[in-house]
Motif scaffolding. Sequence first.
Motif, PDB file in Angstrom:
ATOM      1  N   SER A  12       0.831  -1.201   0.000  1.00 30.60           N
ATOM      2  CA  SER A  12       0.000   0.000   0.000  1.00 30.60           C
ATOM      3  C   SER A  12       0.868   1.255   0.000  1.00 30.60           C
ATOM      4  O   SER A  12       0.490   2.277  -0.555  1.00 30.60           O
ATOM      5  CB  SER A  12      -1.002  -0.005   1.162  1.00 30.60           C
ATOM      6  OG  SER A  12      -0.356   0.303   2.359  1.00 30.60           O
ATOM      7  N   GLU A  15       1.592   1.745  -3.610  1.00 28.56           N
ATOM      8  CA  GLU A  15       0.420   2.276  -4.307  1.00 28.56           C
ATOM      9  C   GLU A  15       0.274   3.769  -4.028  1.00 28.56           C
ATOM     10  O   GLU A  15      -0.037   4.556  -4.908  1.00 28.56           O
ATOM     11  CB  GLU A  15      -0.835   1.534  -3.861  1.00 28.56           C
ATOM     12  CG  GLU A  15      -1.082   0.288  -4.681  1.00 28.56           C
ATOM     13  CD  GLU A  15      -2.128  -0.594  -4.050  1.00 28.56           C
ATOM     14  OE1 GLU A  15      -3.127  -0.040  -3.555  1.00 28.56           O
ATOM     15  OE2 GLU A  15      -1.936  -1.821  -4.030  1.00 28.56           O
ATOM     16  N   GLU A  16       0.525   4.137  -2.764  1.00 27.08           N
ATOM     17  CA  GLU A  16       0.451   5.548  -2.425  1.00 27.08           C
ATOM     18  C   GLU A  16       1.521   6.341  -3.157  1.00 27.08           C
ATOM     19  O   GLU A  16       1.295   7.461  -3.589  1.00 27.08           O
ATOM     20  CB  GLU A  16       0.597   5.734  -0.911  1.00 27.08           C
ATOM     21  CG  GLU A  16      -0.712   5.538  -0.193  1.00 27.08           C
ATOM     22  CD  GLU A  16      -0.527   5.245   1.286  1.00 27.08           C
ATOM     23  OE1 GLU A  16      -1.461   4.730   1.872  1.00 27.08           O
ATOM     24  OE2 GLU A  16       0.562   5.529   1.815  1.00 27.08           O
ATOM     25  N   THR A 300     -12.916   6.196  -2.159  1.00 28.89           N
ATOM     26  CA  THR A 300     -12.511   5.060  -2.984  1.00 28.89           C
ATOM     27  C   THR A 300     -12.081   3.924  -2.082  1.00 28.89           C
ATOM     28  O   THR A 300     -11.754   4.124  -0.927  1.00 28.89           O
ATOM     29  CB  THR A 300     -11.320   5.425  -3.880  1.00 28.89           C
ATOM     30  OG1 THR A 300     -10.268   5.901  -3.054  1.00 28.89           O
ATOM     31  CG2 THR A 300     -11.679   6.469  -4.903  1.00 28.89           C
ATOM     32  N   ARG A 302      -9.555   0.313  -2.235  1.00 28.68           N
ATOM     33  CA  ARG A 302      -8.611  -0.476  -3.025  1.00 28.68           C
ATOM     34  C   ARG A 302      -9.112  -1.905  -3.039  1.00 28.68           C
ATOM     35  O   ARG A 302      -9.374  -2.483  -1.994  1.00 28.68           O
ATOM     36  CB  ARG A 302      -7.241  -0.429  -2.380  1.00 28.68           C
ATOM     37  CG  ARG A 302      -6.585   0.893  -2.541  1.00 28.68           C
ATOM     38  CD  ARG A 302      -5.081   0.701  -2.581  1.00 28.68           C
ATOM     39  NE  ARG A 302      -4.463   1.985  -2.854  1.00 28.68           N
ATOM     40  CZ  ARG A 302      -4.024   2.790  -1.888  1.00 28.68           C
ATOM     41  NH1 ARG A 302      -4.099   2.416  -0.642  1.00 28.68           N
ATOM     42  NH2 ARG A 302      -3.483   3.941  -2.203  1.00 28.68           N
TER      43      ARG A 302
END
Lengths: 706, 155
Positions: A12, A15-16, A300, A302
Amino acid sequence: MSAAGTDDFRSSFFEECEELLEAMHDGFGLMIDGLGDKETIHVVFRAVHSIKGGAGAFGLTALVAFAHHFETALDRVRSGAVTASPDLLLLCQRCGDHLSDLVATAREGKDLDPAPAISLGDQLDAVIGPPVAAEAQTDAAADAFEPLSLDLGDFGMVPDAPAEVSGYQLKFSAEPELFSSGNEPALLIRALARFGTCSVKAHVADVPPLAQLDPSMSFITWDINLETDASEDVIRDVFDFVTDCAHLTVSALPIMAQPPLPDLAPPPSLPSPSNPVVEAPKPKVESAPQPAAPTASLQTIRVDFERVDKLINLVGELVIKEAMLTQAVGTIDLPTGHDVLQEIEGLKQLAGEIQEGVMAIRAQPVKPLFQRMARTIRDAGTMTGKRVKLVMKGEAAEVDKTVLERLVDPLNHMVRNAVDHGLETTEDRLAAGKPAEGTVTLSAAHRSGRVVIEISDDGGGINREKVREIAIERGLVTPDTPLTPSEIDALLFMPGFSLKDEVSELSGRGVGLDVVRNEISSLGGRLAISSEMGQGTVFSISLPLTLAVLEGMIVVVAGQTMVIPITAIQETLHPDSAHIHTIGSGSRVLSIRNTLVPVADLGAMFGFRKEPSDLEDHVLLVVETEAERRCALIVDALHDQRQVVIKSLETNYAQISGIAAATILGDGRIALIVDPEGIAAGVAPVPANADPITHTADEGELHVAN
Amino acid sequence: MSQTELEVEKSTQEVVAFCVAEQDFCFDIMSVREIRGWTETTTLPHAQSYVKGVINLRGSVVPVVDLSDRLGFGPSEPSARHVIIITVVEGQTIGLLADVVSDILAVSDDAMHAVPEMVSDQVKAFISGVVLVEDRMIRRLDLGRVVPTAGREAA
């Protein structure tokens, strides 16, 4: 904390990083275009800063070192100590590119060659002056987004900080991982209470009804008021183990500030986590890195991509089952308007809507793809010594994620081509009265159920005379073949055509536009080119919105039901012997509106039967490929036109030439989807402009080199 | 005594036995996903003759290999009595067309034998051993060699 938990955080984090890098590149783009405002540099700075913070937590030292250097430079721009000159911005962009590289390699667990980082660092130093250690650290301490992992030492440099506060306001919310990593908010809050008087308010508005409650998820946000004389570091230490899976803001309460909030509904003075600097009273305000904060307006989640794919497969099954049901009911011969028929119609609509909705989950904006091209253009510009500007249009248009991923290579290639071959040299541009800086435009737009992506340059256009010469030289066409301008342009896509006398570091690696075209057509797309001398060249790619379904014509060939993609079909006609000519030994051509199209029997091509000599009972389908090659396919019958769910043949078998994929029909049987591209490749071509009168059976061979 | 029993357990393997052209074959039951009745296949262009075509297995496209043809006994005329044994070989799901499934047997290592010399070469290429059960000789198929080669060669 389990190893799996760490992996989750790690992925994550990356992803960030993607999001942060996107924000950073956006910011630089705005600044270079002169569109940035005061906030832009802060956004860029915070993005780099957050990457550094996260990287520190994972021990990615190379990334931290470079990000720190970069951040220091940005900070000086931010504070106004250094002016953001165009040169500096370009350097910053290159640093941003390098940061992206570092993130990418760190994600793969590899190391990057340190030389570029050192060189870029030196260049940064040359422009902004070497970092002054103390200054940088003080600035960092004052920063609103200093991450916990790095600021422990910094804070001590501000001697009077603890004396100013009587306590802290904390706002704390957790990601689901908080629970799965074995942490418990109650224990954290109890630990806080050890430092002083603690009052806690839990916001439960987001907690769903019990029946829908997922016990592994956290829905509660806590506001905590803590009266203490402990330092902020000590307070933050309590949350040390959960920084990666929780959002925490700590704001100091000044002495003599209002007592702990009597009514714990958020008062206006409560610093909002998204911009604490602005709203906080005078003391320093810090917050943990929380890149998720700006998404408050657009919620949102994930989701693992596999889950979406599974859902898409299931919906595909649903659509097939619905078709089977319709077919089964059709055999019962119910009266029109019967309840069952109406209900089935309703089911059909519902299934269609669900399918559409699920497909939309896979859709992603083209923006990140375009941004990658910005990088390619910068690199290509540096290598060729050309000044190039990228203009993006319609980057919010959404396309299937898989399509996007598979577009990276073709687009890279075309963008490099545009810079290398499309744009003239700076001198030539000036001589032609154009601005020295060339422009490459990437645009995306939805058009009638497809997405059209265009790559255009404002260069000199295609030099058709030269293209023709090269094609003759390579033996792709004979010197006396008459070619229209668009046919010459199409030569660029022929295998073996590569401007080899212009081999450069960038293009001319033996990978030609034909490879690009094949990749595009394997996605069900079409690639077209148009060019105007002196004005530039436009490549346009038309793509289906999804790879999961396809609009197809159901046909029957030699007893087999097959599907032909609608996009390839130009027209269907009943063969009229007057329009069919035989050439040489048995090959036939169809003359249609003054052009000749080779005729091929689909059944014979697939080895199902011998080509029928009498076409009386058959149907001809004129199909056109991406390369604008046409052929007329003989089939036995046409059925309806419908959406089919695409199923892979390769998973359990292999690719078959002339077959694109498979699908499942209403009766549960499999039908193969014809690949017009592969079919046309197996059919002897006839030049598109051939005059039917000059090419009759008597004249024999057509002079087409292939 | 219990020690010996344990050892026997360890070296016992379950196989699924079936008939192709009136001969007995078997392979490890762990490779079998399910056994289905014969369904009409969709013919694949340019496929080897022993690839009967593809069937729809709950939404997946699964090729069916005619074992009789593959092992050199000539193509079979599939009827409702024929079965398709769904197997997973090297990650690919493949259906094997057989005459009939006869047994699921527990076979100990002692019963496994190398391929005898006299077996015809055609069959020998596809079997990795024989199993003797009472008075029957069951040929042990090497699944990796039976599956269609088209995909692997192309890849």
